[in-house]
Each structure stands twice: as C-alpha cells, then as structure tokens.
Write an enzyme that holds these catalytic residues in place. Structure first.
Site, PDB file in Angstrom:
ATOM      1  N   ASP A 483       0.800  -1.222   0.000  1.00 26.04           N
ATOM      2  CA  ASP A 483       0.000   0.000   0.000  1.00 26.04           C
ATOM      3  C   ASP A 483       0.834   1.273   0.000  1.00 26.04           C
ATOM      4  O   ASP A 483       0.339   2.348  -0.308  1.00 26.04           O
ATOM      5  CB  ASP A 483      -0.836   0.057   1.290  1.00 26.04           C
ATOM      6  CG  ASP A 483      -2.121  -0.705   1.161  1.00 26.04           C
ATOM      7  OD1 ASP A 483      -2.586  -0.900   0.043  1.00 26.04           O
ATOM      8  OD2 ASP A 483      -2.661  -1.105   2.212  1.00 26.04           O
ATOM      9  N   CYS A 484       2.048   1.130   0.441  1.00 27.72           N
ATOM     10  CA  CYS A 484       2.856   2.322   0.700  1.00 27.72           C
ATOM     11  C   CYS A 484       3.856   2.631  -0.403  1.00 27.72           C
ATOM     12  O   CYS A 484       4.634   3.572  -0.286  1.00 27.72           O
ATOM     13  CB  CYS A 484       3.575   2.169   2.036  1.00 27.72           C
ATOM     14  SG  CYS A 484       2.385   1.977   3.367  1.00 27.72           S
TER      15      CYS A 484
END
Ligand code: GLC
Ligand code: GLC
Length: 811
Positions: A483-484
């Site tokens: 997600d990052c």
C-alpha cells in the site's frame, strides 16, 4: 520472559501475569456478533460492523492503556477488586486469563473469594454471555457486593467519539426488572436496541456514567462501588452505561452462578413499541430466557467447543515439535477464522472505524480459511466479486454491513483483481464445487450488471493485460500489495492520504510484484480454463503469461535479484543502482514462486540475495537499506522511520512468499528456518521484547535497521495468518488440495524423521504418514494408499466418510 503458557489440551493460552507488555486479546463470536476481550477485561462488542453497529464504547489510545471494557467489581468488606485485575488493579491472590477458541475465562481470587468469569457468544446468537461464578473458599460467611459495568456506545463508533454536541443529548435507556435497555435513537430511524441483563433480582442499578463513576474518577474508583451502593440513576443524554448491583451471601464453601447477557435486538418497524415510549421487550426476553440457567449456558459452551473440534479437526498434524503442532493445529487456524471474520476492521490496532473488508485482504484471508467452512468462503467470494467493475478493477474496500464498495477509499490498486483468482481456485480445489463459476455475480453491486463468476475471473486476468507499461510490465496504479509504494502519488501536503490522493497523470510506473503475481495466478487461470474445457481461452491466456515471463526476464532482472518496480519516470526501484531500497522482498517472493528464469538460475540467485541482504534474527525485512529520507516519487514507504512498517520492517505477511519460493528450490531447512523466526509460538520467550500475543501473528516486527529490532506491532489482523498457514501446510509440509485429489510434496528440514497429518478433504479422511529415513528435504520415493502403491503424487478422492491411510516414503 514469559507471561503465561500454552495449554494445548484445552486449546488455551493461559496468561498468569496481568501486566502483559501490551494488552493480549481474544475474539468472541463467529458470525454476526463479536467482542474483543483483553486479558484484563478490556474491549468492546459490535454487531456485524465495528463502525456502524457498535454496542459498547472503547477509547483507543487511552491512558492508561486498555481502559474501558466489561468489568466486574467485587466489594468484600473494604477490599474492592476485579476478577480480571482491571480496572481496580487490586493485587490478586490468584489471577489467570484463559484465552480459548472464541471464549475467554478469567479466574481471580482474593481473601477467600474465588471468582470466575466465562465470556462467550453462543453459536448463531446475538448476545454475549458472561457466566460469573463466585465461591467462598474461606471458613467465614461472606457478604459481598457485585457490580457489573459496561458503557454503551451510541451505535456509530466514529460519530460517538467526535460528535459530542449532539451525542451528549441523545442517550436514552430503560430499566425493567434486572434488565437495562439501551435505546438511543430507537424512536427515530433505528430499529434496534441493546440490553444488559442478569438472571437474578438486583438490589440496584446505574445507567448514568457520571452518577456511577463520578466526573473526576477513573473506572478504577467509581463512586457507587466505593460507597457500596448503586444510585438507581437513569441516563438522560450524556454517557449511558449499564451497571447491576447485587448483594450476595456465601456460606463457607458455597458457590453461586450468575448469567449476565449483553444482547442486541432488531425489531420490525410496526412492532417497535409496547406502549408510548416504551420499547417492545419481547425479543430481549426471548433471548434472555434461552440462556437463563447455568445448564443452558454450559450446553451452549459445549456446542461451541464441538464446533471448534470440527473446524480444527480438518487439518491436524503430529510433528517432533509441539510449538509447530500448536501453531498448525490450534492457533494459526483460529487466527485464520478471526481474520476471515474481521478482515482488517477491529483489533487493538485497528479502531473498527477506519477500514471495512479489503478486496485483496479478504481474498487472501480465504486461503487459510476455506477448508474450515467452505460455504462461508463461497459467500464471501461472491460478496467480494460483487464489488468489482466490468473492466476487472474494483473498490479497494467494502463495508461488511452494506456489502457495498467504499467509495471514500477508492480503487486502482492494480494487484487487487488478481487475488480473486487465488481465492476462487483455492475454494474450488478444496470443494470440487465448480458451480461457483456459473453463479451470476453483479458488478458494482448492481444486479442488472451481473455476469457469471467466471467472467469476473476473466476480467481480473485481463485487467493486467490491458494495463501494461512501457516495459510490458503491469502498471502499478495507486499501489500494489504494498500500500505504501505510491509511485504515482507525488504528495507534498501532509494533510492528504497517500491512498486516495489523485495520482499524477501520465503515470507509467510498473510493478514487478504484480508481474510475478500475474504469472502465478495467470498459470492458475490457464489451468482452470483447461479443467473446465475452455481450451481456446486457456491458449490465449497462456500467450499473455509467457509474454510476462519474457518481460520479467528482459526488464525485471537486476543481475542478482528481481527489480521491484519502475517509477513514474521509468527509473529502476529495488536495484543495486539505487542508493537506498536496493532490494525488496515482494518481487523476490512472487517471481520465485512463479519460477521465472529458474533454468537461468534467477530463482536461486534471488533467494540467496534475500538471505544475504534481507534476512535478520527476527525475520526477513521488506527492503534494504531502508529509506532514510522522504522520496516524493516513492510515497508513503519512505515516510516511515527506517526499520518500521513498509520501510524495512519485517512484514510477517510476505515472509511466507519467500518460504514458498525456497520450497521451489527444495531448500526445506531454509524455508523452515524462516518459518520459525516469525511463528509466534516460537517467540514466546521473547515476549518482553516482542510485546504482542505469543499465540497469534502480528503484521510487523521491527527490522534490523529499526531502533528496537524484534519489537512487534499490529497483532491479529493481517494476511499473515492465512499466508503462513498456507506456506507451512501446503508447501513445507506439502499437503495441498488439487482439483482431482490431494497433492503430496513435502519440503522439510532434512533432520526430520517425518511427520503425520490428518486431513479431511471432501468428506474423506486421509491419515498421512510421511517418513524421511534418508533425511532429505524434498522428493518422494513411494506413496501407498491403503497399502497400494499410487504412481503419482496426487492421492485421488477416495470413499467418503471413511478413513484411509497414506504412507509416504521420502527419498
Ligand atoms: C496492510 C494492508 C494490506 C497491505 C499491507 C502491505 O496489511 O491491510 O492490504 O497489502 O498492509 O502494505
Ligand atoms: C497498509 C500499511 C500501512 C498504511 C496503510 C494505509 O495497511 O500497512 O502502513 O498506513 O496501508 O496507508
């Protein structure tokens, strides 16, 4: 240092010191109604959705930690204490908290009074039972006072902790006999209320928090308890609570049991009222009477135990190490059920208001759960697929209550669609139920736009094919599994979210992780197409898979490992050319599982590089070296301090990808070594450093570049449980469901003599006995099924309802 011990016989973790390094929690409930309970009684209860339908209040990030829950106070003369130690924190003569399969049992004793509180939610029931047993083990007659305590949440947990100008005026309750009803907003749009009852007459009660506690006291010192007298308060606004007050006499040796129930009721619109402003209590009475005696409660508790016997009975092993057995047989499977139920919504790290069910998360959770209750897995797959769009893309998350895509979180995470192929094929292999593929499943929850589930899989597969970048590798979109890693985001404003900020246009950032994922599940897709007679589709799909393999070999190889990505500008990410973040775990995991370039030695080189650069004492870190400054072109990953979270932390979720990769090379010792580094039961002695529960996996352990390597956070809810279960059972122990039987291909430490597994698969019981006399890691010489040799490593589906012996000789 340890704070308790495993009681394998009872399938419990027994905490003997209440001051654990962090609250150690458990989950009650299996389907619609859930509670979180810490080892000192903290936590809360909700119906289906921890955000929209929360029954009791909980304050996250509180001081002291974990303050607020379902508490009991005992006043025995001048001594006031709680069976779970908190909130009063009087030192107990004995304290014990037993976290078991969907129940928690507290035992506390003080000055000759023994108290036991058993909390659980009967199967199919919308209420939590608290069975309180009190025994006088002294030689004197005792007159004690018992106070219960819960604090109502005004239903919407987010609103409840923000909108005080309204909330302080809305709270409403009723008290009738021994039941306290919470009916805030019942007269307007809600058709539900909650109640808290006890199966005995009470001497008093309180429902107004300020009256019971005192405005300037903590829950450790409520006025009413310290004075030994309820005030029979009725809440009007402010903060409604429910507290019963009982006076109890116990002769020496005598014991008494009380059944408390925290229940949730929905009433039809035209049956809401008994009379003006008085709620219809009949449904609550019905619930209360179904468990108003200890006998009835004990029976429900037995049913719960039988339910877990059955679930856990489908896979169980006997190995030489009890730590492994208790992971596989008990705790890992249990956690898989919990993550299936909760996704990433409610834990002591997830507040229950931020996230619903994740598209990728819930698909992955299924691989650890599907053997337990396949029917529920099927329904879940249907729900998830319903939040997909025609082009294969999907909402990143959906709300469990409405089952609708959560627009606020958006979409465009380009790995998301592929996980649907994983969950679907896992389900079909487990059950043989191909009919799921023909089921009509809506797009975007719109039934007029339904197509067969197979079409959803096809859309998932082609979503990647239709979104390739300049190197013919998959475009990453907002982010992939990580997600990052926000390669198109370019955020300069601290007030915006990396996940939802509008991406910069023209982004051509590509992901090697999605490339590997595509090859693994592309091959699965092809296999499925062949299996169901879609030869043409299989052929076409294979062309795309082959092209991806070529693209990875050509543009995704850095010399000693696979690249991680190409950024917005077409620069390499995860290359020896980079100053920081030279190597990442995700692409090594997926490209080795996909066996891309195996003949050319890529798989072996990649895994050797993982060992060299990413492995450390506490597991495999996500990237190395960690980023030490903010890279606007990489996004959130570089916001974390080095060694934490996605920036060089040990993400327990992706370690099993490497374990599985190792099994592709037959390196059983290495695979198992990685397994034991993060498996919680192997870390019990490290509890002081590790901090979180030694019976469940956490999301992240601080990596080697962190300030405090080995310290863990975010226990319970992550894809870790299912992936580790999948890796250990299907790749290391190597027993795997296939469309036409049970594949057997262990890859174990060479020192093992073997192991046994009992596997119930399609109603057939296989007693598998693996022997390893030559002490190798991988390879099978012979398989005997009921004494007869079979000439493949797939054991066929045998006669249902019977037990069959499978003797496996490695060599
Ligand atoms: C969290 C998310 C998951 C994501 C992972 C890595 O666990 O729930 O969706 O893949 O972090 O960023
Ligand atoms: C994932 C990550 C977490 C991040 C979140 C949303 O769950 O693990 O670090 O904050 O996604 O951005």
């Amino acid at each position: 240092m340890e704070y308790g011990y495993f009681d394998d016989e009872n399938r419990e973790y027994v905490i003997t010191n209440p001051k654990t390094p962090y609250p150690w929690i458990n989950y009650l409930g299996n389907e619609d109604f859930f509670s979180l309970t810490s080892n000192t009684g903290g936590g809360y209860t909700f119906y289906k959705d921890a955000k929209f339908r929360r029954l009791t209040r909980y304050r996250y990030n509180n001081i002291p930690a974990d303050n607020g829950g379902k508490y009991f106070y005992i006043k025995d003369g001048d001594t006031i204490w709680s069976p779970g130690w908190k909130p009063v924190k009087t030192e107990l003569d004995h304290y014990e908290c037993r976290h078991g399969m969907s129940y928690t049992k507290f035992k506390g004793s003080k000055n000759g009074i023994e108290a036991e509180v058993l909390q659980f939610i009967p199967l199919g029931f919308w209420g939590e039972i608290q069975k309180v047993s009190l025994k006088n083990s002294s030689s004197d007659k005792k007159k004690i006072k018992l106070f219960s305590f819960i604090e109502w949440c005004l239903w919407n947990a987010e609103d409840d902790m923000t909108n005080f100008q309204r909330n302080f005026s809305t709270g409403e309750v009723e008290v009738k006999d021994s039941v306290i009803y919470h009916k805030t907003e019942f007269k307007e749009r809600r058709n539900h209320y909650a109640f808290y009852s006890v199966n005995s007459p009470i001497t008093g009660y309180d429902t107004d928090r300020e009256t019971f506690v005192g405005l300037y006291n903590g829950l450790d010192a409520p006025d009413a308890v310290f004075e030994g007298q309820s005030r029979n308060s009725i809440a009007h606004g402010w903060s409604p609570i429910a507290s019963h007050y009982l006076e109890i006499e116990l002769k020496p040796g005598e014991d008494k049991e009380f059944i408390f129930m925290l229940g949730y009721v929905e009433v039809e619109k035209d049956k809401k009222w008994e009379s003006k402003s008085i709620i219809n209590k009949q449904p609550a009475h019905d619930m209360i009477s179904s468990y108003d005696t200890a006998d009835k409660v004990n029976r429900a508790f037995e049913d719960l135990r039988a339910y877990w016997d059955n679930l856990l009975g489908k896979i169980s092993i006997e190995s030489a190490d009890p730590r492994l057995d208790r992971m596989v047989n008990i705790w890992n499977q249990y956690q898989c059920m919990v993550t299936f139920n909760m996704s990433r919504s409610a834990s002591f790290f997830e507040s229950g208001i931020g996230r619903g069910m994740g598209f990728r998360d819930s698909n992955q959770d299924l691989i650890g759960f599907v053997h337990q209750i396949p029917e529920r897995a099927r329904e879940r797959i249907y729900d998830i697929a319903s939040t997909q769009f025609e082009d294969g893309s999907c909402y990143h998350q959906y709300q469990p209550l409405t089952k609708k895509g959560n627009a606020a979180v958006g979409g465009n995470f380009n790995d998301d669609p592929l996980w649907l192929i994983l969950s679907t094929t896992a389900y079909i292999k487990e059950t043989g139920d191909f009919s799921l593929l023909d089921e009509m499943v809506p797009f975007d929850n719109d039934s007029s736009r339904a197509k067969s589930h197979f079409e959803h899989l096809k859309a998932s597969f082609y979503h990647v094919v239709h979104n390739l970048g300049p190197h013919k590798l998959p475009l990453i979109g907002r982010a992939d599994w990580n997600d990052c890693l926000n390669l198109n985001c370019f955020s300069e404003d601290p007030n915006e979210s990396f996940q939802t900020t509008e991406n910069q246009k023209g982004g051509t950032a590509e992901s090697l992780m999605i490339a590997g994922l595509f090859v693994v599940y592309g091959k699965e897709y092809v296999k499925l197409c062949i299996r169901i007679g879609k030869e043409d589709e299989a052929k076409e799909a294979q062309v795309h898979v082959d092209a991806m393999i070529e693209a990875v070999k050509q543009h995704g190889w850095d010399g000693d490992w696979y690249l991680r990505a190409y950024d917005y500008f077409g620069n390499k990410v995860g290359s020896s050319e980079n100053e920081e973040g030279k190597i990442f775990i995700e692409s090594q995991g997926w490209c080795t599982m996909a066996e891309i370039g195996k003949e050319e030695g890529m798989v072996e080189k990649s895994l050797n590089a993982v060992k060299k650069y990413l492995d450390c004492d506490y597991g495999i870190v996500l990237n190395y070296p960690a980023f030490t400054k903010y890279y606007i072109e990489y996004g959130e990953i570089s916001t974390y301090p080095a060694g934490y979270k996605e920036n060089g932390g040990i993400f327990c979720h992706n370690n099993p990808w490497i374990m599985i990769g190792e099994t592709m090379l037959g390196r059983g010792d290495q695979a198992y070594d990685y397994y034991t580094k993060i498996a919680p039961s192997f870390l019990e002695e490290l509890s002081e450093l590790h901090k979180v529960e030694p019976y469940v996996y956490c999301q992240m352990i601080a990596g080697k570049e962190a300030h405090r390597p080995g310290e863990a956070k975010n226990s319970w809810l992550s894809g870790t449980a299912s992936w580790n279960f999948y890796a250990i059972t299907q790749y290391i122990l190597g027993i795997r469901a296939e469309y036409d039987g049970l594949a057997i291909n262990p890859c174990i430490p060479a020192s093992w003599d073997g192991f046994k597994m009992k596997r119930v698969f399609r109603d057939v019981t296989y007693n598998i006995n693996v022997k390893n006399p030559e002490h190798i890691s991988k390879g099978i010489k012979q398989i005997l099924v009921n004494g007869q040799p079979v000439n493949s490593n797939i054991v066929p589906i045998l006669e249902k309802g019977k037990e069959h012996s499978v003797e496996v000789l490695m060599g």
